[in-house]
Design an enzyme around this catalytic site. Structure first.
Site, PDB file in Angstrom:
ATOM      1  CG  HIS A 159       7.647 -10.368  10.105  1.00  0.00           C
ATOM      2  ND1 HIS A 159       8.153 -11.293  10.991  1.00  0.00           N
ATOM      3  CD2 HIS A 159       8.648 -10.103   9.224  1.00  0.00           C
ATOM      4  CE1 HIS A 159       9.402 -11.582  10.641  1.00  0.00           C
ATOM      5  NE2 HIS A 159       9.724 -10.882   9.587  1.00  0.00           N
ATOM      6  CE  LYS A 169       7.129 -13.612   7.723  1.00  0.00           C
ATOM      7  NZ  LYS A 169       7.530 -13.958   6.352  1.00  0.00           N
TER       8      LYS A 169
HETATM    9  P1  NAD Z   1       4.095  -9.584  -1.306  1.00  0.00           P
HETATM   10  O1  NAD Z   1       2.823 -10.266  -0.933  1.00  0.00           O
HETATM   11  O2  NAD Z   1       4.181  -8.088  -1.202  1.00  0.00           O
HETATM   12  O3  NAD Z   1       4.499  -9.971  -2.816  1.00  0.00           O
HETATM   13  C1  NAD Z   1       4.353 -11.286  -3.314  1.00  0.00           C
HETATM   14  C2  NAD Z   1       4.623 -11.286  -4.819  1.00  0.00           C
HETATM   15  O4  NAD Z   1       4.574 -12.638  -5.292  1.00  0.00           O
HETATM   16  C3  NAD Z   1       3.638 -10.478  -5.661  1.00  0.00           C
HETATM   17  O5  NAD Z   1       4.340  -9.849  -6.729  1.00  0.00           O
HETATM   18  C4  NAD Z   1       2.733 -11.563  -6.260  1.00  0.00           C
HETATM   19  O6  NAD Z   1       2.158 -11.198  -7.517  1.00  0.00           O
HETATM   20  C5  NAD Z   1       3.760 -12.681  -6.454  1.00  0.00           C
HETATM   21  N1  NAD Z   1       3.127 -14.003  -6.555  1.00  0.00           N
HETATM   22  C6  NAD Z   1       2.281 -14.594  -5.692  1.00  0.00           C
HETATM   23  N2  NAD Z   1       1.907 -15.804  -6.157  1.00  0.00           N
HETATM   24  C7  NAD Z   1       2.576 -15.986  -7.335  1.00  0.00           C
HETATM   25  C8  NAD Z   1       2.602 -17.025  -8.304  1.00  0.00           C
HETATM   26  N3  NAD Z   1       1.867 -18.143  -8.140  1.00  0.00           N
HETATM   27  N4  NAD Z   1       3.398 -16.871  -9.387  1.00  0.00           N
HETATM   28  C9  NAD Z   1       4.142 -15.753  -9.556  1.00  0.00           C
HETATM   29  N5  NAD Z   1       4.137 -14.713  -8.683  1.00  0.00           N
HETATM   30  C10 NAD Z   1       3.353 -14.843  -7.587  1.00  0.00           C
HETATM   31  O7  NAD Z   1       5.230 -10.267  -0.408  1.00  0.00           O
HETATM   32  P2  NAD Z   1       6.658  -9.658   0.047  1.00  0.00           P
HETATM   33  O8  NAD Z   1       6.503  -8.934   1.338  1.00  0.00           O
HETATM   34  O9  NAD Z   1       7.306  -8.981  -1.115  1.00  0.00           O
HETATM   35  O10 NAD Z   1       7.422 -11.017   0.397  1.00  0.00           O
HETATM   36  C11 NAD Z   1       7.606 -12.010  -0.609  1.00  0.00           C
HETATM   37  C12 NAD Z   1       8.249 -13.244   0.020  1.00  0.00           C
HETATM   38  O11 NAD Z   1       9.570 -12.919   0.477  1.00  0.00           O
HETATM   39  C13 NAD Z   1       7.513 -13.793   1.250  1.00  0.00           C
HETATM   40  O12 NAD Z   1       7.618 -15.210   1.226  1.00  0.00           O
HETATM   41  C14 NAD Z   1       8.304 -13.213   2.420  1.00  0.00           C
HETATM   42  O13 NAD Z   1       8.195 -13.982   3.599  1.00  0.00           O
HETATM   43  C15 NAD Z   1       9.699 -13.281   1.848  1.00  0.00           C
HETATM   44  N6  NAD Z   1      10.714 -12.377   2.413  1.00  0.00           N
HETATM   45  C16 NAD Z   1      11.963 -12.894   2.549  1.00  0.00           C
HETATM   46  C17 NAD Z   1      12.999 -12.111   2.995  1.00  0.00           C
HETATM   47  C18 NAD Z   1      14.387 -12.706   3.043  1.00  0.00           C
HETATM   48  O14 NAD Z   1      15.369 -11.976   3.338  1.00  0.00           O
HETATM   49  N7  NAD Z   1      14.532 -13.994   2.747  1.00  0.00           N
HETATM   50  C19 NAD Z   1      12.773 -10.765   3.325  1.00  0.00           C
HETATM   51  C20 NAD Z   1      11.476 -10.254   3.166  1.00  0.00           C
HETATM   52  C21 NAD Z   1      10.450 -11.069   2.693  1.00  0.00           C
END
Ligand code: NAD
Length: 241
Positions: A152, A156
């Site tokens: 990744h 991440k």
């Molecule tokens: P990122 O770091 O780009 O975004 C994280 C977001 O969460 C930001 O908007 C941040 O402001 C917000 N955030 C963080 N702490 C917070 C809090 N305490 N309260 C409210 N908002 C908060 O991450 P990303 O790449 O967009 O990934 C987000 C999550 O999704 C990760 O856990 C990642 O592993 C997961 N993910 C899952 C899938 C899936 O298909 N299940 C696919 C991709 C990513």
């Protein structure tokens, strides 16, 4: 008794300024399933309204308007708050946030007794199929080594990825004992290889995501199907049709 929700389905996007949140906001506005994004939440919003959507900080959840489904792709530190909000409002929750602690997973599972909830480590159709293939391969190859290698992007935080752990569970159900290796580099969206190694031969099952829209589309599809359903934990495959 739960009733089907009349469109538009009111969405709250939690984690809205992140990579996934941005994809969700863009795709929710596309023609198709009738969504209205009524609120977006990020840790510290840079602006209060973007493209007509009101933004809230993570500690301002009490003030968000009424919504039918929250879609959460944030970080583990934000999970308790969005779960509590959905419980308080009787709203459905679709969550793809990975790296949850055991206590958070327990709270999530308990909440499914009160609200419709779908958590998945991966919302892509390809990984849903890969998971089934892994279980079948593990069952058909007793005694073979099973290794799960995932790559990744460098930002991440959790490792092994939630998807790698889901694939590992499938391998265990099939009787294998998986080992994990993780690579964090560049802007890789997500790659998972499940390798079964015997004596003199090897099988590799590989999934490569080249665009995170696949996860966002899957989550939106699930959100459209989850709204108004009875409370329980749903798998992505329960909501595909
Ligand atoms: P990122 O770091 O780009 O975004 C994280 C977001 O969460 C930001 O908007 C941040 O402001 C917000 N955030 C963080 N702490 C917070 C809090 N305490 N309260 C409210 N908002 C908060 O991450 P990303 O790449 O967009 O990934 C987000 C999550 O999704 C990760 O856990 C990642 O592993 C997961 N993910 C899952 C899938 C899936 O298909 N299940 C696919 C991709 C990513």
């Amino acid at each position: 008794m739960s009733e089907p929700i009349q469109p538009p389905i009111r969405l709250l996007i939690h984690g809205a300024s992140g990579r996934m949140g941005q994809a969700l906001l863009r795709l929710a506005a596309e023609p198709g399933p009738p969504f209205a994004v009524v609120a977006a939440v990020s840790r510290k919003p840079a602006q209060r309204v973007i493209d007509g959507v009101p933004f809230f900080a993570g500690d301002e959840l009490d003030g968000v308007p009424a919504f039918d489904v929250a879609i959460d792709f944030s970080l583990p530190e934000g999970f308790a708050a969005i779960l509590a909000l959905c419980l308080a409002r009787g709203a459905a929750l679709v969550s793809g946030t990975t790296g949850l602690s055991e206590a958070q997973r327990d709270a999530r599972d308990a909440a499914a007794a009160e609200i419709p909830l779908c958590w998945a480590s991966n919302f892509s159709l390809g990984v849903a199929v890969l998971t089934e293939l892994v279980e079948r391969a593990a069952a058909a190859l007793p005694g073979w080594d099973c290794d799960i290698v995932e790559a990744h992007h460098a930002q991440k935080k959790d490792a092994p990825s939630g998807t790698a752990l889901t694939l590992g569970n499938a391998a265990q159900w099939g009787g294998a004992t998986p080992r994990y290796a993780s690579l964090r580099a560049g802007d890789i969206v997500g790659e998972h290889t499940v390798q079964f190694s015997g004596i003199g031969e090897r099988i590799e099952l590989v999934h490569r995501a080249s665009n995170r829209d696949i996860f966002a589309r899957g989550a939106l599809h699930v959100a459209g199907r989850l709204a108004g359903r009875p409370a329980r934990a749903y798998r992505v495959r329960d909501l595909l049709a």
